[in-house]
Design an enzyme around this catalytic site. Structure first.
Site, short mmCIF file in Angstrom:
data_model
loop_
_atom_site.label_atom_id
_atom_site.label_comp_id
_atom_site.label_asym_id
_atom_site.label_seq_id
_atom_site.Cartn_x
_atom_site.Cartn_y
_atom_site.Cartn_z
N HIS A 35 21.86 21.32 -17.27
CA HIS A 35 22.92 21.56 -16.65
C HIS A 35 24.07 21.40 -17.20
O HIS A 35 25.25 20.43 -17.05
CB HIS A 35 23.15 20.44 -15.41
CG HIS A 35 22.10 20.81 -14.35
ND1 HIS A 35 21.59 22.17 -14.11
CD2 HIS A 35 21.60 20.00 -13.47
CE1 HIS A 35 20.57 22.18 -13.17
NE2 HIS A 35 20.65 20.92 -12.50
N HIS A 51 25.18 23.56 -6.65
CA HIS A 51 24.05 22.67 -6.63
C HIS A 51 24.28 21.68 -5.38
O HIS A 51 24.00 20.64 -5.40
CB HIS A 51 24.00 21.50 -7.75
CG HIS A 51 22.74 21.23 -8.32
ND1 HIS A 51 22.07 20.21 -7.48
CD2 HIS A 51 21.87 21.64 -9.16
CE1 HIS A 51 20.71 19.86 -8.05
NE2 HIS A 51 20.57 20.67 -9.19
N SER A 52 24.39 22.39 -4.02
CA SER A 52 24.30 21.81 -2.91
C SER A 52 22.93 21.54 -2.44
O SER A 52 21.99 22.41 -2.65
CB SER A 52 24.98 22.35 -1.79
OG SER A 52 26.56 22.40 -2.17
N TYR A 53 22.55 20.44 -1.72
CA TYR A 53 21.31 20.15 -1.20
C TYR A 53 21.59 20.20 0.67
O TYR A 53 22.17 19.60 1.14
CB TYR A 53 21.11 18.75 -1.29
CG TYR A 53 20.72 18.32 -2.88
CD1 TYR A 53 21.59 18.30 -3.77
CD2 TYR A 53 19.42 17.96 -3.10
CE1 TYR A 53 21.26 17.97 -5.10
CE2 TYR A 53 19.11 17.64 -4.52
CZ TYR A 53 19.96 17.29 -5.15
OH TYR A 53 19.71 17.13 -6.51
N GLU A 85 19.65 27.20 -5.98
CA GLU A 85 20.55 27.38 -7.26
C GLU A 85 20.44 28.87 -7.51
O GLU A 85 19.68 29.18 -8.40
CB GLU A 85 20.33 26.45 -8.29
CG GLU A 85 20.05 24.86 -7.92
CD GLU A 85 19.50 24.23 -8.80
OE1 GLU A 85 19.80 24.13 -9.89
OE2 GLU A 85 18.50 23.44 -8.27
N ASP A 96 10.64 22.78 -7.81
CA ASP A 96 11.52 22.68 -8.59
C ASP A 96 11.41 23.88 -9.50
O ASP A 96 11.21 23.77 -10.86
CB ASP A 96 11.62 21.39 -9.48
CG ASP A 96 12.76 21.17 -10.30
OD1 ASP A 96 13.78 21.93 -10.43
OD2 ASP A 96 12.82 20.06 -10.86
N ARG A 115 17.60 23.61 -17.53
CA ARG A 115 17.11 23.08 -18.82
C ARG A 115 17.12 24.17 -19.95
O ARG A 115 16.87 25.20 -19.63
CB ARG A 115 15.80 22.71 -18.98
CG ARG A 115 15.67 21.25 -18.00
CD ARG A 115 14.14 20.93 -17.92
NE ARG A 115 14.25 19.65 -16.93
CZ ARG A 115 14.49 19.45 -15.70
NH1 ARG A 115 14.65 20.64 -14.88
NH2 ARG A 115 14.37 18.18 -14.95
#
Ligand code: G6D
Length: 342
Positions: free
Chosen positions: A102, A175-177, A307, A247, A77
């Site tokens: 983003h 941004h892979s999980y 990230e 987060d 952000r």
């Protein structure tokens, strides 16, 4: 080895590219330079997918959780969507409530990238390229961006290059999980994490860093010694109640193997090394019934993002990295994911 599948979605010409070596297979989209699947073997040699993947490629066109996408120009952000560079104030599109997130309403994750594939003796790479025009999403400067994915033995390496013709912001990430259980059989809560970080950034109620660095000691953010991820979620901690899970931005104390994730059941281990000074860890806290591959519906803590990046909103804080890129400077960052069996 590689292969390319052509898919038309409305007026968009999308390519789904598969690249593999003996140990790793990845699938990528030229849309968003997105990592769609990442297959590695378990302790019995069974290859399975270790990142969250949509069942239908068409869902990547919107992709609110940014599954596997390249994030740009800036990750995370920007407070109130505002920043000042060389005395000029810029206002970005506010797509994250009152903030910009983003890269704005149409970030790099929603662009069609050019690409080329390079096969060498011991490696295979795909280089994506996107030219972002001056004032796109209200960022100054024409920004030429390259994202290179390389498979080399048991490693996936992502490299970021960029150049600008005017001073601008640049903070690129993937941004892979991750979920090492394979085809997400098991929640990440039961997997183990260690992180070389002594401090994280406090967030305000709008999820913007306050500017305060908090020591991880005696908090659930302390992953300096390997622990099961669930331990951190089970703790009463205001900072995590605010975000419904992890987060947060962690400042890395060491680049080499800064992050280690292990799933003891499948035997899969991932070690992440990065040139970036910090990592935002996001534990998929607000799923929205995403239709995932293997007939599953995305639910809380099915995956975890690492990230690697500069601290989000750094430009608006004196004590953080501003992520400013000037003309004649080369932006170069590298994040490596190394896979092995425990
Ligand atoms: C990012 O930090 C952010 C989250 O807050 C967001 O919701 C997610 O991406 C989609 O990691």
């Amino acid at each position: 080895m590689y292969s390319i599948e052509k898919i038309n979605i409305d007026d968009k010409k999308i390519d789904l590219i598969t690249i593999k070596n003996k140990q790793i297979e990845i699938k990528l989209l030229n849309y968003g330079a997105t990592l769609v699947e990442l297959l590695i073997p378990d302790k019995n040699g069974k290859k399975e997918n270790i990142i969250l993947t949509y069942e239908n490629i068409v869902d990547y066109m919107e992709n609110p959780p940014y599954f596997g996408a390249t994030i740009g120009r800036t990750s995370g952000r920007i407070s109130d969507g505002k920043f000042t560079l060389e005395g000029v104030e810029y206002s970005l599109n506010k797509n994250y409530d009152m903030n910009s997130g983003h890269g704005g309403s149409e970030g790099f994750n929603k662009k069609i990238w050019k690409y080329k594939i390079i096969e060498q003796n011991k490696s295979i790479s795909i280089i994506f390229n996107y030219y972002s025009k001056d004032m796109e999403e209200n960022y100054p400067g024409n920004l030429e961006t390259f994202v290179k994915y390389t498979l080399e033995e048991n490693k996936l390496i992502i490299e970021y290059h960029a150049n600008t013709d005017k001073t601008t912001l640049c903070n690129l990430t993937n941004h892979s999980y991750f979920n090492l259980s394979g085809d997400y059989k098991m929640k990440i809560k039961k997997q183990y994490l260690s992180l070389k970080s002594d401090q994280f950034l406090e967030l305000n109620e709008n999820m913007i860093p306050t500017g305060k660095f908090i020591n991880v000691e005696n908090t659930p953010m302390d992953f300096r010694r390997e622990k099961v991820i669930k331990e951190s979620f089970d703790y009463d901690f205001l900072q995590m109640e605010l975000t419904n899970g992890l987060d947060h931005t962690f400042l890395l104390s060491e680049a080499n193997n800064a992050i280690t994730m292990i799933d003891y059941k499948s035997g899969r281990k991932m070690e992440v090394s990065t040139s970036y000074p910090s990592v935002v860890i996001y534990s998929y806290n607000f799923p929205d019934d995403e239709k995932l591959k293997y007939g599953k519906i995305g639910s809380k803590h099915d995956g975890i993002c690492f990230e690697a990046q500069y601290e989000p909103d750094g430009i608006n804080h004196e004590n953080m990295n501003p992520a400013v890129l000037k003309p004649n400077e080369d932006y170069y960052e590298r994040t490596e994911y190394k896979f092995s069996i425990v």
